[in-house]
Design an enzyme around this catalytic site. Sequence first.
Site, PDB file in Angstrom:
ATOM      1  N   ASN A 207      13.126  26.365 -29.901  1.00 53.43           N
ATOM      2  CA  ASN A 207      12.776  27.209 -28.768  1.00 53.43           C
ATOM      3  C   ASN A 207      14.026  27.446 -27.928  1.00 53.43           C
ATOM      4  OD1 ASN A 207      12.983  25.031 -26.711  1.00 53.43           O
ATOM      5  ND2 ASN A 207      11.218  24.196 -27.827  1.00 53.43           N
ATOM      6  N   ASP A 275       5.655  21.852 -30.815  1.00 54.70           N
ATOM      7  CA  ASP A 275       4.299  21.359 -31.067  1.00 54.70           C
ATOM      8  C   ASP A 275       4.052  21.096 -32.548  1.00 54.70           C
ATOM      9  OD1 ASP A 275       3.397  21.437 -28.381  1.00 54.70           O
ATOM     10  OD2 ASP A 275       3.193  23.606 -28.516  1.00 54.70           O
ATOM     11  N   PRO A 301       4.049  14.547 -32.926  1.00 56.83           N
ATOM     12  CA  PRO A 301       3.531  13.544 -31.992  1.00 56.83           C
ATOM     13  C   PRO A 301       3.494  14.100 -30.576  1.00 56.83           C
ATOM     14  CG  PRO A 301       5.275  12.617 -33.382  1.00 56.83           C
ATOM     15  CD  PRO A 301       5.255  14.094 -33.637  1.00 56.83           C
ATOM     16  N   LYS A 334      -3.519  20.635 -18.395  1.00 56.81           N
ATOM     17  CA  LYS A 334      -2.607  19.755 -19.133  1.00 56.81           C
ATOM     18  C   LYS A 334      -2.514  18.394 -18.469  1.00 56.81           C
ATOM     19  CE  LYS A 334       2.043  19.543 -21.092  1.00 56.81           C
ATOM     20  NZ  LYS A 334       3.281  20.298 -21.398  1.00 56.81           N
ATOM     21  N   LYS A 338      -3.434  15.230 -20.730  1.00 57.54           N
ATOM     22  CA  LYS A 338      -2.367  14.300 -21.101  1.00 57.54           C
ATOM     23  C   LYS A 338      -2.427  12.991 -20.315  1.00 57.54           C
ATOM     24  CE  LYS A 338      -0.247  17.556 -23.596  1.00 57.54           C
ATOM     25  NZ  LYS A 338       0.075  17.498 -25.018  1.00 57.54           N
TER      26      LYS A 338
END
Length: 395
Positions: A207, A275, A301, A334, A338
Site C-alpha cells: 500500500n 489484510d 494475522p 473498529k 478490535k
Amino acid sequence: MSHILLIVGGGIAAYKSCELIRLLRRNGHSVRCVLTEGGSHFVTPMTLAALSEKQVFTSLWDLKDEAEMGHIQLSREADLVVVAPGTADLMARMANGLADDLATTVLLATDTPVLVAPAMNVRMWQHPATRRNVARLRADGVTVMAPDDGAMACGEFGPGRLPEPGAILLAIEAALTPAGRPLAGRHVLVTAGPTHEPIDPVRFIANRSSGRQGFAIADALARLGARVTLVAGPVTLPTPPGVTRIDVESARQMADAVQGALPADAAVMVAAVADWRVEAARQKVKKDGGAAPALTLVENPDILATVATGPDRPALVVGFAAETEHVIDHAIAKRARKRADWIVANDVSSDVFGGKANSVHLVTADGVESWERMAKEDVARGLAQRIADALQARP
C-alpha cells in the site's frame, strides 16, 4: 529557549559537535561554544561560530573576551554545560578539579548541571583510571553518558565512540526538563509503515503508507522519556533518536516482532498492515500469452486485535484506521471489534499517504475528537502527550 554551553574537546569525534549544534538550534536551544586547544585541531572556531551564530571562546588569556564576558559569567549564564566529545584527558582533569585552561576553569566555576558525552579509544575507556574518573564525576553530580559501541578511527572496535548527536540531544533535553519527561520508565511499542506481501520473488502486494506518521509518533514518545520499540515495515526513513528499531517486511514478520517486543505499557499500532497475502510462487510468474494467473488470498494475522486481547495486553492499546469513506463510523466499529482503547482515524483518500500533514479523529470510550489538519509531527506530539496523560492517570 534553553541556553547550552558546549565545550568541544579534542578528538576525531569533535566533528560531530557541528551536527549537535544544528540539532540543538533546530529544537529551539541557544548554543555558545568553548573550543579546547585539542578540539581546534579538528574543527575551527569559525565553523562553530557560523553554526551557533555566537562568538566562540578558546582561551583563558584573551583580554578582550575576559573583559566582555569573563569565564565566571560564561560558566553561570548557561542552563546546562555539555562536554562533547569528553576525552579521557578532559574527564581526568574535571574529576581532579584542575583549572588550567578555559574549559576546565569554566567547568570548575559553574553552578549549573554538567553533561559529558565521552569519546575515546576502547582501551582508554576501559582503563581503571578512566573508570575511577567517571565514578568520581558521577558521584559529584555530573551526568556521564555511556559511549556507543562500534568501529573507531584507530581501527579498534568496542565501547568508546561518541554517542550519536540525536542521542546526545535526548540526554540534554532530559537533563533540562526532567519534569517534562512523563513517560520516563515506560515502554511503548509502535508499528509503522506498510507491509509487503510477496507474490513471487520479484512482485508483492503493498500500500502507499510512507511510515512518516508512525515514525513521528515514535520520536515524540521518545522525547517524553519513553523507551520506544519501533517495528517498521519497508520504509526509507531514518530511525528517530533514542528509538530501538526492528525492520520487517511482511505482516507475519511484523506480528512476530510485535509479540517479541511485549510486554509494554502502551502499544500504538500505526502500521498499514496488509489484510491479505497470497501463497507466494517460488519462481517469477511468467506471462504465457494466456489468462492472468489467479491469486488466492489468505487473511493475515490481526496484529491489533491480538495485542488488545492477548495475555500481555498493554495498559493502553491505540489502533489506527485508514479509511476512504464513513471515516468516523468505521473507526467506532473498529474500536469495538478490535477491543482497542483508542482508534485514531484518518481519511486517506487524498494526500495523507506519503504527505506531510494529517487530519485525524481520536475515537475513545468517551466519544470522538476531531483534530484540525496539521503537520504529522504536531499530530504525533499531541497524541504522545495524550498517551502520557492516560498512563499517568492509571496505577
